[in-house]
Design a protein around this motif. Structure first.
Motif, PDB file in Angstrom:
ATOM      1  N   PHE A 143       1.093  -1.193   0.171  1.00  0.00           N
ATOM      2  CA  PHE A 143       0.248   0.003   0.036  1.00  0.00           C
ATOM      3  C   PHE A 143       0.670   1.256  -0.169  1.00  0.00           C
ATOM      4  O   PHE A 143       0.579   2.373  -0.810  1.00  0.00           O
ATOM      5  CB  PHE A 143      -1.427  -0.160   1.734  1.00  0.00           C
ATOM      6  CG  PHE A 143      -2.531  -1.127   1.038  1.00  0.00           C
ATOM      7  CD1 PHE A 143      -2.827  -1.256  -0.412  1.00  0.00           C
ATOM      8  CD2 PHE A 143      -2.989  -1.113   2.502  1.00  0.00           C
ATOM      9  CE1 PHE A 143      -3.603  -2.723   0.025  1.00  0.00           C
ATOM     10  CE2 PHE A 143      -3.589  -1.564   2.825  1.00  0.00           C
ATOM     11  CZ  PHE A 143      -4.031  -3.245   1.259  1.00  0.00           C
ATOM     12  N   ASP A 144       1.467   1.362   0.770  1.00  0.00           N
ATOM     13  CA  ASP A 144       2.610   2.752   0.735  1.00  0.00           C
ATOM     14  C   ASP A 144       3.394   2.813  -0.481  1.00  0.00           C
ATOM     15  O   ASP A 144       3.308   3.924  -0.861  1.00  0.00           O
ATOM     16  CB  ASP A 144       3.721   2.242   2.117  1.00  0.00           C
ATOM     17  CG  ASP A 144       4.715   3.880   2.953  1.00  0.00           C
ATOM     18  OD1 ASP A 144       3.716   4.638   2.588  1.00  0.00           O
ATOM     19  OD2 ASP A 144       5.540   3.571   3.117  1.00  0.00           O
ATOM     20  N   SER A 145       3.832   1.813  -0.823  1.00  0.00           N
ATOM     21  CA  SER A 145       4.271   1.778  -2.625  1.00  0.00           C
ATOM     22  C   SER A 145       3.420   2.405  -3.565  1.00  0.00           C
ATOM     23  O   SER A 145       4.330   3.650  -4.318  1.00  0.00           O
ATOM     24  CB  SER A 145       5.237   0.341  -2.488  1.00  0.00           C
ATOM     25  OG  SER A 145       6.354  -0.051  -1.349  1.00  0.00           O
ATOM     26  N   ALA A 146       2.035   1.390  -3.632  1.00  0.00           N
ATOM     27  CA  ALA A 146       1.973   2.101  -4.147  1.00  0.00           C
ATOM     28  C   ALA A 146       1.446   3.782  -3.900  1.00  0.00           C
ATOM     29  O   ALA A 146       1.291   4.658  -5.040  1.00  0.00           O
ATOM     30  CB  ALA A 146       0.619   1.595  -4.176  1.00  0.00           C
ATOM     31  N   ILE A 158       4.621  10.584  -6.349  1.00  0.00           N
ATOM     32  CA  ILE A 158       6.303  11.087  -6.421  1.00  0.00           C
ATOM     33  C   ILE A 158       6.461  11.069  -8.122  1.00  0.00           C
ATOM     34  O   ILE A 158       6.068  12.644  -9.110  1.00  0.00           O
ATOM     35  CB  ILE A 158       7.329  10.059  -6.627  1.00  0.00           C
ATOM     36  CG1 ILE A 158       7.377  10.044  -5.421  1.00  0.00           C
ATOM     37  CG2 ILE A 158       8.392  10.359  -7.362  1.00  0.00           C
ATOM     38  CD1 ILE A 158       7.849   8.975  -3.752  1.00  0.00           C
ATOM     39  N   GLU A 159       5.438  10.418  -8.959  1.00  0.00           N
ATOM     40  CA  GLU A 159       5.537  10.028 -10.237  1.00  0.00           C
ATOM     41  C   GLU A 159       4.316  11.636 -10.593  1.00  0.00           C
ATOM     42  O   GLU A 159       4.273  11.946 -11.718  1.00  0.00           O
ATOM     43  CB  GLU A 159       4.510   8.991 -10.805  1.00  0.00           C
ATOM     44  CG  GLU A 159       5.676   8.526 -10.908  1.00  0.00           C
ATOM     45  CD  GLU A 159       5.762   6.298 -10.970  1.00  0.00           C
ATOM     46  OE1 GLU A 159       4.369   6.774 -11.438  1.00  0.00           O
ATOM     47  OE2 GLU A 159       6.251   5.619 -10.488  1.00  0.00           O
ATOM     48  N   ILE A 176      10.078  13.581  -2.140  1.00  0.00           N
ATOM     49  CA  ILE A 176      10.211  12.567  -0.591  1.00  0.00           C
ATOM     50  C   ILE A 176      11.793  12.828  -0.330  1.00  0.00           C
ATOM     51  O   ILE A 176      12.414  13.157   0.974  1.00  0.00           O
ATOM     52  CB  ILE A 176      10.623  11.020  -0.864  1.00  0.00           C
ATOM     53  CG1 ILE A 176      11.223  10.838  -1.848  1.00  0.00           C
ATOM     54  CG2 ILE A 176       8.781  11.280  -1.295  1.00  0.00           C
ATOM     55  CD1 ILE A 176      11.041   9.043  -1.434  1.00  0.00           C
ATOM     56  N   HIS A 177      12.702  13.561  -0.659  1.00  0.00           N
ATOM     57  CA  HIS A 177      14.177  13.878  -0.214  1.00  0.00           C
ATOM     58  C   HIS A 177      13.809  15.248   0.208  1.00  0.00           C
ATOM     59  O   HIS A 177      14.614  15.614   0.860  1.00  0.00           O
ATOM     60  CB  HIS A 177      15.256  13.402  -0.835  1.00  0.00           C
ATOM     61  CG  HIS A 177      15.251  11.888  -1.221  1.00  0.00           C
ATOM     62  ND1 HIS A 177      15.526  10.921  -0.103  1.00  0.00           N
ATOM     63  CD2 HIS A 177      14.700  10.895  -2.346  1.00  0.00           C
ATOM     64  CE1 HIS A 177      14.987   9.617  -0.728  1.00  0.00           C
ATOM     65  NE2 HIS A 177      14.967   9.907  -2.691  1.00  0.00           N
ATOM     66  N   ALA A 209      -4.128  18.563  -6.828  1.00  0.00           N
ATOM     67  CA  ALA A 209      -4.572  17.845  -8.214  1.00  0.00           C
ATOM     68  C   ALA A 209      -4.546  16.693  -8.898  1.00  0.00           C
ATOM     69  O   ALA A 209      -5.866  16.001  -9.422  1.00  0.00           O
ATOM     70  CB  ALA A 209      -4.493  18.904  -9.366  1.00  0.00           C
ATOM     71  N   ALA A 210      -3.076  15.910  -8.584  1.00  0.00           N
ATOM     72  CA  ALA A 210      -3.320  14.289  -8.533  1.00  0.00           C
ATOM     73  C   ALA A 210      -4.436  13.567  -7.738  1.00  0.00           C
ATOM     74  O   ALA A 210      -5.260  12.514  -7.943  1.00  0.00           O
ATOM     75  CB  ALA A 210      -1.490  14.356  -8.592  1.00  0.00           C
TER      76      ALA A 210
END
Length: 144
Positions: free
Chosen positions: A40-43, A49-50, A56-57, A137-138
């Motif tokens: 879930f966290d990865s998705a 990000i995309e 995130i950095h 917006a995303a």
């Protein structure tokens, strides 16, 4: 479980492919329950990000998980190819509730479904902050 709502592929707006790994399996031969949360966290983070431009950095804003849950309907195991379905159930000023489901590739019904609540905070202060425009917006694009 008869009292569980159905979670079908058509109910979700975005899909993130995930490759299960050998060490995701537990001694019972299926993916351990805690690993679903990493999927879930990865998705969610890949989407942010995309599509949302989340840095995130070095970004001034980060998302903190403040709540999460998962219901399990059918086992998955390495080497299953899966996709995490993602939609937004609620979008606030500084928070968002994601609704997620894990589908084996080609399956219409979810193997598991859950939710995560993110609160966006200023990195420097860890205080809630309004969701930045591009990110909002995303997220609006995922609203159900």
């Amino acid at each position: 479980m008869a009292d569980q709502p159905e979670h079908r592929r058509a109910d979700y707006r975005h899909f993130q492919p995930i490759t299960t790994r050998w060490h995701d399996n537990d001694l019972y031969g299926h993916v351990n329950n805690v690993v679903y949360y990493s999927y879930f966290d990865s998705a969610v983070n890949a989407y942010l990000i995309e599509r949302g431009g989340l840095d995130i950095h070095n970004g001034e804003v980060v998302g903190f998980v403040v709540s999460s849950s998962c219901d399990y309907f059918a086992s998955i195991a390495f080497p299953d190819q899966i996709e995490v379905g993602l939609r937004v159930g609620r979008l606030g000023n500084s928070s968002v509730q994601y609704e997620l489901a894990i589908f084996k590739r080609g399956d219409d019904e979810a193997s598991a479904a859950g939710r995560i609540v993110h609160v966006f905070v200023e990195r420097a202060t860890n205080r809630p902050t309004p969701i930045p425009g591009r990110l909002r917006a995303a997220l609006e694009g995922l609203a159900s």
